[in-house]
Design a protein around this motif. Structure first.
Motif, PDB file in Angstrom:
ATOM      1  N   VAL A 144     -13.504   3.579   4.524  1.00 40.81           N
ATOM      2  CA  VAL A 144     -12.290   4.474   4.162  1.00 40.81           C
ATOM      3  C   VAL A 144     -11.587   5.158   5.369  1.00 40.81           C
ATOM      4  O   VAL A 144     -10.362   5.053   5.482  1.00 40.81           O
ATOM      5  CB  VAL A 144     -12.656   5.527   3.239  1.00 40.81           C
ATOM      6  N   VAL A 145     -12.535   5.498   6.290  1.00 38.88           N
ATOM      7  CA  VAL A 145     -12.122   6.296   7.642  1.00 38.88           C
ATOM      8  C   VAL A 145     -11.504   4.989   8.309  1.00 38.88           C
ATOM      9  O   VAL A 145     -10.080   5.381   8.818  1.00 38.88           O
ATOM     10  CB  VAL A 145     -13.010   6.620   8.473  1.00 38.88           C
ATOM     11  N   LYS A 146     -11.906   3.945   8.575  1.00 39.99           N
ATOM     12  CA  LYS A 146     -11.053   2.795   9.354  1.00 39.99           C
ATOM     13  C   LYS A 146      -9.752   2.518   8.670  1.00 39.99           C
ATOM     14  O   LYS A 146      -8.618   2.300   9.293  1.00 39.99           O
ATOM     15  CB  LYS A 146     -11.816   1.653   9.450  1.00 39.99           C
ATOM     16  N   THR A 147      -9.617   2.303   7.612  1.00 40.65           N
ATOM     17  CA  THR A 147      -8.451   2.097   6.911  1.00 40.65           C
ATOM     18  C   THR A 147      -7.485   3.071   6.908  1.00 40.65           C
ATOM     19  O   THR A 147      -6.416   2.937   7.250  1.00 40.65           O
ATOM     20  CB  THR A 147      -8.675   1.898   5.186  1.00 40.65           C
ATOM     21  N   LEU A 202      -0.791  -4.856   6.076  1.00 39.96           N
ATOM     22  CA  LEU A 202       0.076  -5.699   5.092  1.00 39.96           C
ATOM     23  C   LEU A 202      -0.339  -5.418   3.610  1.00 39.96           C
ATOM     24  O   LEU A 202       0.529  -5.461   2.767  1.00 39.96           O
ATOM     25  CB  LEU A 202      -0.042  -7.124   5.366  1.00 39.96           C
ATOM     26  N   GLN A 203      -1.555  -5.007   3.594  1.00 36.90           N
ATOM     27  CA  GLN A 203      -2.187  -4.871   2.077  1.00 36.90           C
ATOM     28  C   GLN A 203      -1.606  -3.743   1.567  1.00 36.90           C
ATOM     29  O   GLN A 203      -1.658  -3.609   0.154  1.00 36.90           O
ATOM     30  CB  GLN A 203      -3.660  -5.064   2.093  1.00 36.90           C
ATOM     31  N   VAL A 204      -1.442  -2.612   2.345  1.00 34.88           N
ATOM     32  CA  VAL A 204      -1.136  -1.268   1.657  1.00 34.88           C
ATOM     33  C   VAL A 204       0.402  -1.061   1.676  1.00 34.88           C
ATOM     34  O   VAL A 204       0.855  -0.014   1.083  1.00 34.88           O
ATOM     35  CB  VAL A 204      -1.853  -0.271   2.642  1.00 34.88           C
ATOM     36  N   ASN A 241       1.965   6.883   0.233  1.00 29.10           N
ATOM     37  CA  ASN A 241       1.493   5.793  -0.671  1.00 29.10           C
ATOM     38  C   ASN A 241       1.364   6.147  -2.063  1.00 29.10           C
ATOM     39  O   ASN A 241       1.158   7.299  -2.290  1.00 29.10           O
ATOM     40  CB  ASN A 241       0.240   5.224  -0.260  1.00 29.10           C
ATOM     41  N   ALA A 242       1.688   5.177  -3.178  1.00 27.33           N
ATOM     42  CA  ALA A 242       1.595   5.765  -4.492  1.00 27.33           C
ATOM     43  C   ALA A 242       0.290   6.207  -4.820  1.00 27.33           C
ATOM     44  O   ALA A 242      -0.948   5.893  -4.418  1.00 27.33           O
ATOM     45  CB  ALA A 242       1.936   4.366  -5.410  1.00 27.33           C
ATOM     46  N   GLN A 275      -8.281  -1.250  -0.982  1.00 22.28           N
ATOM     47  CA  GLN A 275      -7.469  -0.696   0.124  1.00 22.28           C
ATOM     48  C   GLN A 275      -6.402   0.397  -0.199  1.00 22.28           C
ATOM     49  O   GLN A 275      -6.029   1.449   0.031  1.00 22.28           O
ATOM     50  CB  GLN A 275      -6.960  -1.754   0.897  1.00 22.28           C
ATOM     51  N   LYS A 276      -5.860  -0.070  -1.558  1.00 22.81           N
ATOM     52  CA  LYS A 276      -4.626   0.821  -2.148  1.00 22.81           C
ATOM     53  C   LYS A 276      -5.059   2.155  -2.602  1.00 22.81           C
ATOM     54  O   LYS A 276      -4.419   3.091  -2.643  1.00 22.81           O
ATOM     55  CB  LYS A 276      -3.752   0.052  -3.219  1.00 22.81           C
ATOM     56  N   LEU A 277      -6.469   1.909  -3.094  1.00 24.86           N
ATOM     57  CA  LEU A 277      -7.005   3.398  -3.695  1.00 24.86           C
ATOM     58  C   LEU A 277      -7.324   4.313  -2.608  1.00 24.86           C
ATOM     59  O   LEU A 277      -7.420   5.131  -2.625  1.00 24.86           O
ATOM     60  CB  LEU A 277      -8.217   2.633  -4.640  1.00 24.86           C
TER      61      LEU A 277
END
Length: 647
Positions: free
Chosen positions: A48-51, A261-263, A162-163, A152-154
């Motif tokens: 989570v921290v990395k993302t 790209l994913q988020v 972000n939503a 990743q979105k969560l």
């Protein structure tokens, strides 16, 4: 290929080598999925921290990993460190099953692929492990990428614009609604580009570093002492740390681009090149290495899952080696006959119905197993049965070896009179050979090819003689591999694709059964002592050898390395052999000094029985039935003794 050193390479480390055929698959999957789930719980906050660091913008870009961690706790509390965790853990099991299956099967196949090449152990390990990691990661991406997109979105929901979502299912529903199924595979190409090379680099580094560490610890030349479990795990852990460091440095830039790209929102879909330009514009080239610290830590620790599963898989393949001592069933023995001089060899027929013995008195005695059993239970209605149903006399010197045709009622014998003779035991009155092959040397051993059309002869000549039994044409291999010593025994594998020779100079050689090319010389397999016998296991993966160094050894055909050593039976004077029982659960040989039959657990190499032979002279030969728990021994006291397992 010179395997003078390979014959002693990493024999004590066989427990660190995973072989797919020997793995307990259920244990492997339970251990692998369980360990992955446990480590994921512990390390998920790091991801989570990395993302968060990789998608940071504005003032958040200046935060280091610790500051990012504190900010998540301040804003969202501990639950913020586990956003998307449920989705990841649900997908962990199928992902790991696919990964582990592809990894281990590819690794085994890759090791076989590089066998013909003259590569060092670290290079072979790097290639096999790297290719296995590459393919395993590529296969698992089909499940992993959708899970990764959702998680990743969560992880970043409500962060930097972000939503927000109600959970993993809500993310999947909205992504599919906005962009179809392909929306769940955003970044798939980059994900494969990230994780497949990452996995390849990790496993290649891990496999080769272990070989280097074992070499530094001096285990590459340790023939007998196996490493402790603590040392085993320590070396694997060190290899995991090294692999994690190399992998994180090589792959972090691609991972950063993939995460961005994913988020991204669905309506704002930049290409990978645009993401790279934006990262460099915002933070220079070091922007590509955002989250390197957490990724380094995560890579090392996720690597711990790999090496823990690696160790777990080894344990699964060991099948409870320690504490698995078997209790050898009791046997009863019957003295069934005598020769007039020392009995030098014995051989069972492929169907186990007959066996024959050869003597220095030039005679061959032929026995029917059913009649011997009849005399042991004493239930004959027609009086005592005669177990010796035939005696053949046609040699002029001592008998050295015997074999049965795989299909026809034919027995062949090899003798010091330089001949190989064929006896038809279906004819009750036949006492003489109906065919004779005149060799140029003392014939020490004979073996039929499984098809029955050819036979091999081991003689005083250093190269095995191959005979066509229809034409008696003799063929010699052009690839003698500098062999200059007589051959004590020659044996085909079950399919005839390979054969092995055991020589007086202590060496073993494994040959291609079609081309007669030497594919695996094991020089000095029994030191300077004679190698007196060698046989293949039924799966053709190992060779069991015996020598006058009082050692029985198990060798891996594919690498030529020593896998097991069975000690405790003295054999220094006479030619003898070691054999498996019919299930290959036990190894048996004779102790000429103590007049005993010694039995070992084939898996653990632990001596599990010493059976008094009952002989008054040294036992010289032992052969076991291929189909049931009976065996025969013979020796210097001229006696033939038949052993049968009691119920």
């Amino acid at each position: 290929m010179d395997t003078t050193s390979r014959a002693v390479k990493i024999p004590s480390l066989h427990q660190t080598e995973i072989n797919w055929d020997n793995l307990d698959k259920t244990k492997l999957y339970v251990v692998g999925a369980g360990m992955f789930s446990g480590v994921t719980v512990a390390l998920y906050p790091v991801s989570v921290v990395k993302t968060r660091m990789q998608v940071a913008s504005g003032d958040a870009m200046s935060r280091n990993a610790l500051a990012t961690f504190k900010n998540i706790l301040k804003v969202d509390g501990v639950p913020g460190l586990y956003r998307g965790f449920a989705t990841v853990i649900i997908g962990a099991v199928p992902t790991r099953i696919i990964f582990l299956t592809a990894l281990e099967t590819t690794k085994a196949a890759s090791l076989k692929l590089v066998e013909p090449f003259k590569l060092s152990e670290p290079v072979r390990a790097a290639f096999a492990n790297g290719l296995a990691g590459l393919l395993a990661s590529t296969c698992s991406q089909a499940i992993f990428v959708p899970i990764d997109v959702i998680s990743q979105k969560l992880m970043v929901q409500g962060y930097s614009g972000n939503a927000r979502y109600k959970g993993g299912i809500d993310v999947a529903r909205k992504v599919i609604k906005a962009d179809g199924i392909r929306g769940l595979y955003r970044g798939f190409g980059l994900s494969v580009m990230t994780y497949a090379p990452s996995s390849a680099v990790w496993w290649a580094s891990y496999g080769s570093s272990q070989r280097i560490i074992w070499s530094a610890l001096g285990h590459l030349h340790d023939k007998e002492e196996a490493p402790s479990q603590l040392k085993l795990v320590g070396v694997q852990a060190s290899g995991g740390v090294f692999a994690g460091a190399v992998t994180s440095f090589v792959t972090t830039p691609i991972d950063t681009i993939k995460t961005r790209l994913q988020v991204m929102d669905n309506e704002n879909k930049p290409k990978a090149g645009e993401v790279v330009k934006r990262l460099i514009a915002e933070d220079g080239w070091k922007g590509l290495y955002r989250g390197l610290g957490p990724r380094f830590f995560s890579s090392i620790n996720i690597g711990s899952v790999h090496f823990s599963v690696d160790a777990g898989a080894v344990l699964c393949s060991m099948q409870d080696v320690k504490g698995s001592s078997k209790s050898v069933p009791k046997h009863e023995v019957k003295h069934v006959s005598d020769h007039k001089s020392a009995a030098r060899c014995a051989k069972f027929s492929p169907d186990g119905k007959y066996f024959a013995t050869g003597s220095a008195d030039t005679s061959i005695k032929f026995f029917e197993v059913a009649k011997i059993k009849q005399t042991m239970v004493g239930d004959s209605k027609d009086g005592p049965a005669r177990p010796v149903i035939r005696t053949f006399y046609d040699h002029t010197q001592a008998i050295n070896g015997l074999d049965f045709h795989p299909e026809s009622p034919i027995l062949i014998s090899a003798a010091k009179d330089n001949t190989i003779k064929f006896f038809d035991f279906s004819k009750t009155n036949a006492r003489k050979a109906f065919r004779v092959i005149q060799d140029t040397h003392n014939v020490r051993s004979v073996c039929f090819h499984p098809c029955g059309d050819y036979l091999l002869a081991g003689t005083d000549h250093p190269v095995a003689h191959l005979y066509d039994i229809n034409t008696f044409t003799c063929y010699l291999s052009a690839n003698a591999q500098d062999s200059s010593s007589p051959i004590n025994q020659v044996r085909y594998s079950c399919t005839g694709s390979l054969y092995v020779t055991a020589s007086k100079d202590g060496s073993l050689r494994i040959w291609d059964g079609v081309s007669a090319e030497c594919v695996r010389p094991i020089i000095g397999a029994h030191g300077s002592a004679e190698a007196t016998s060698a046989i293949f296991t039924k799966d053709e993966r190992y060779v069991l050898s015996c020598g006058k160094d009082s050692c029985v050894k198990l060798w891996e055909v594919g690498t030529g390395r020593l896998v097991k050593q069975y000690a405790g039976a003295i054999r220094r004077q006479f030619r003898c052999q070691a054999v498996f029982n019919e299930t290959e659960e036990y190894v048996l040989s004779v102790d000429e000094q103590n007049n005993e039959v010694v039995v070992w657990d084939a898996l653990t190499a632990e001596k599990v029985a010493r059976l008094p032979s009952g002989s008054t002279g040294a036992p010289r030969w032992l052969d076991h039935s291929p189909v049931e728990p009976v065996f025969v021994i013979c020796g210097n006291d001229r006696s033939i003794r038949f052993w049968k397992q009691t119920v």
